[in-house]
Scaffold this active site. Structure first.
Site, PDB file in Angstrom:
ATOM      1  N   GLY A  40       0.775  -1.143   0.026  1.00 59.51           N
ATOM      2  CA  GLY A  40       0.085   0.003   0.082  1.00 59.51           C
ATOM      3  C   GLY A  40       0.688   1.272   0.051  1.00 59.51           C
ATOM      4  O   GLY A  40       0.162   2.234   0.161  1.00 59.51           O
ATOM      5  N   CYS A  41       2.337   1.214  -0.106  1.00 53.86           N
ATOM      6  CA  CYS A  41       2.919   2.390  -0.278  1.00 53.86           C
ATOM      7  C   CYS A  41       3.188   2.619  -1.749  1.00 53.86           C
ATOM      8  O   CYS A  41       3.271   1.782  -2.719  1.00 53.86           O
ATOM      9  CB  CYS A  41       4.256   2.031   0.396  1.00 53.86           C
ATOM     10  SG  CYS A  41       4.111   2.008   2.190  1.00 53.86           S
ATOM     11  N   GLN A  42       3.393   4.081  -2.103  1.00 51.33           N
ATOM     12  CA  GLN A  42       3.508   4.533  -3.281  1.00 51.33           C
ATOM     13  C   GLN A  42       5.049   4.249  -3.748  1.00 51.33           C
ATOM     14  O   GLN A  42       5.371   3.985  -4.899  1.00 51.33           O
ATOM     15  CB  GLN A  42       3.315   6.059  -3.655  1.00 51.33           C
ATOM     16  CG  GLN A  42       2.747   6.467  -4.932  1.00 51.33           C
ATOM     17  CD  GLN A  42       2.442   7.944  -5.026  1.00 51.33           C
ATOM     18  OE1 GLN A  42       3.478   8.552  -5.252  1.00 51.33           O
ATOM     19  NE2 GLN A  42       1.261   8.207  -4.843  1.00 51.33           N
TER      20      GLN A  42
END
Lengths: 140, 408
Positions: A50-52
């Site tokens: 869920g991290c860019q």
């Protein structure tokens, strides 16, 4: 030092800065001091979802304390994870589980706590605490 | 033509949000490809609807219901004219482009079988990939990809090679959201029709910036989202040729879309209502119409010229910064610049620009296949609209240089 003492120390450090630029410059500096994860642990399994930007975290027990290493391909993210690791690394799993992370708000990084930030601290904190839960179970 | 054709100072006064500050700085909004800002004329339309004639449409005999129905159907006509559709009933109100695409993809379940092929371009938004993958899974048809070049242009020779009597459908965006490329859809449509295939064009990124004429294009389906056209979110449209819409089975069942219902059998309403089950987004539809009125009052051609000017100006300035690489270098582009700076993660740049009051998009822009093609995690995307200025671009360039210094 306890988690609380380290957090107070970080809040003190950040209180010296007047503007966002200095704060971010300091974070970028902190990112450079991040205890880096060994290449062999930079696997997809260790990526925080869920991290860019990509964030890898590895945890292992040294005695009864948990030691974290990490890395990221984004430098501000490295700074954020460095701050977290400074507070949580070399601490007992139960203390990590119990720790309050409100200090992030106090150092002027509140926007990173927002769930809309793809790189939200929330998922990083959750991951570190999950490691603590897993190792606490092992210790028991 | 230059920016002199538009009175930007006056135009900016129409957008209340442009007065706000972000992190202590005046907002510079360069995320127009994600959503456009809303002029007060559109906001007022929504307020007026809820203040004066909020009612359910089509069924009521009372005055409010009639006024609301007239305004809603009036908006449909405005959309028809904006895209130059032959008939108002060829315009279906949807919640936006994603909904429009899903409506068609769902309907095509009845028309495809194993061995059939759907062609999709390599530069699609996920919303114009996933519904077709799902369609192929349902029907056994296969999805084939029209490749693109390093410049971000479709390889038309490969496209010609892909077309065959197995091709039943070709789907492509008019403008790429990740790269800004304006695709040669006229040629693409003609070739598809020659092969006997239908064509759906995703117009989410084109409709705000270039004149679209669905009859001239001879396109079978065309989609748009109001929120990229200065309208509200949650409303959009599907254009479909009458013959196709008549053939396509309904997408959702419910009220409004029926002619007669008994427990034995239901007959469906005529177009466009066959595809509009349930109470629609009435205020959104009316405001969509108001947004098109607003854009027409400025003029799409004038907008196109002005934005092109901004694109050329910003591209030149940005290219002069050491380490900048722009993705999507086609000569035919809308005002979108997707770029990276060597050694800097897009997320870092986006975060620092935000601190300086500048809104850009960072990441994969819901077009992961495009990022995979360039082997990058994402880009920084600055996308301009007609209310942006060269002064804002200057401030943006200064901010990029400042952030770059901090990050390296």
């Amino acid at each position: 030092m306890s988690i609380q003492e380290i957090q107070d120390e970080i809040v003190d450090e950040f209180s010296m800065f007047d503007d966002w630029m200095q704060r971010y410059e300091y974070m970028i500096e902190l990112g450079k001091s991040l205890p880096l994860i060994k290449e062999q642990y930079k696997t997809d399994d260790n990526i925080i979802k869920g991290c860019q930007s990509k964030v890898w975290v590895h945890a292992e027990l040294e005695g009864d304390k948990l030691v974290f290493t990490a890395d990221s391909d984004a430098i501000i993210t490295k700074g954020i994870i460095a701050i977290l690791i400074r507070t949580f690394s070399h601490q007992k799993p139960q203390d990590i589980i119990d720790a309050n992370t409100g200090f992030i708000d106090q150092i002027g990084l509140k926007e990173h706590l927002s769930p809309t930030r793809a790189n939200g601290l929330v998922s990083m904190i959750k991951q570190l605490k999950l490691y603590a839960v897993a190792y606490q179970t092992q210790l028991n | 033509m230059t920016e002199n054709t538009l009175d930007i100072t006056q135009i900016r006064k129409d957008f209340p949000i442009l007065n706000r500050k972000v992190n202590g700085n005046p907002l510079i909004y360069f995320d127009n490809a994600a959503t456009s800002q809303t002029p007060k004329q559109v906001i007022d339309t929504i307020v007026d609807y809820y203040s004066n004639y909020n009612a359910n449409i089509h069924r009521g005999v009372h005055a409010l219901a009639q006024e609301a129905t007239e305004a809603y159907e009036g908006a449909r006509t405005k959309i028809q004219h904006f895209f130059n559709a032959a008939k108002a009933h060829e315009i279906i109100f949807t919640s936006g482009t994603t909904h429009s695409i899903n409506l068609v993809a769902n309907g095509f379940t009845a028309f495809l079988k194993k061995g059939d092929e759907v062609l999709v371009s390599a530069m699609e938004h996920h919303s114009n990939i996933v519904p077709w993958q799902m369609l192929c899974e349902r029907t056994g048809a296969s999805l084939k990809v029209i490749p693109m070049s390093k410049e971000g242009e479709l390889l038309m020779d490969s496209y010609r090679d892909l077309l065959s009597d197995r091709t039943k459908l070709v789907v492509c965006n008019h403008v790429s959201n990740a790269l800004g490329t304006i695709n040669p859809i006229q040629e693409l449509i003609t070739l598809a029709h020659d092969a006997g295939a239908a064509v759906l064009i995703d117009g989410a990124q084109s409709s705000p910036h270039i004149k679209v004429d669905v009859q001239k294009l001879d396109v079978d389906f065309y989609t748009a989202s109001a929120h990229k056209l200065c309208g509200p979110t949650g409303i959009g449209m599907l254009y479909g040729k009458s013959a196709w819409l008549a053939k396509l089975p309904p997408y959702q069942g419910g009220g409004e879309m029926i002619a007669e219902v008994t427990f034995e059998k239901t007959t469906y309403a005529d177009l466009p209502y066959k595809f509009e089950a349930g109470t629609p987004n009435i205020s959104g539809g009316i405001a969509f119409g108001a947004a098109l009125d607003y854009l027409n009052s400025i003029g799409i051609e004038a907008i196109e010229d002005y934005e092109h000017d901004l694109l050329i100006y910003a591209t030149k300035q940005l290219s002069e910064i050491e380490g900048v690489k722009i993705y999507g270098t086609s000569k035919n582009k809308t005002a979108v610049i997707s770029f990276n700076i060597q050694g800097i993660h897009p997320y870092d740049m986006g975060t620092l620009l935000d601190k300086m009051g500048i809104a850009v998009r960072t990441g994969h822009h819901c077009a992961q296949p495009v990022m995979d093609y360039y082997k990058i995690p994402g880009t920084i995307r600055a996308s301009f609209s007609f209310y942006n200025t060269k002064e804002e671009i200057n401030r943006f360039i200064e901010a990029v240089i400042k952030a770059k210094k901090m990050l390296r």
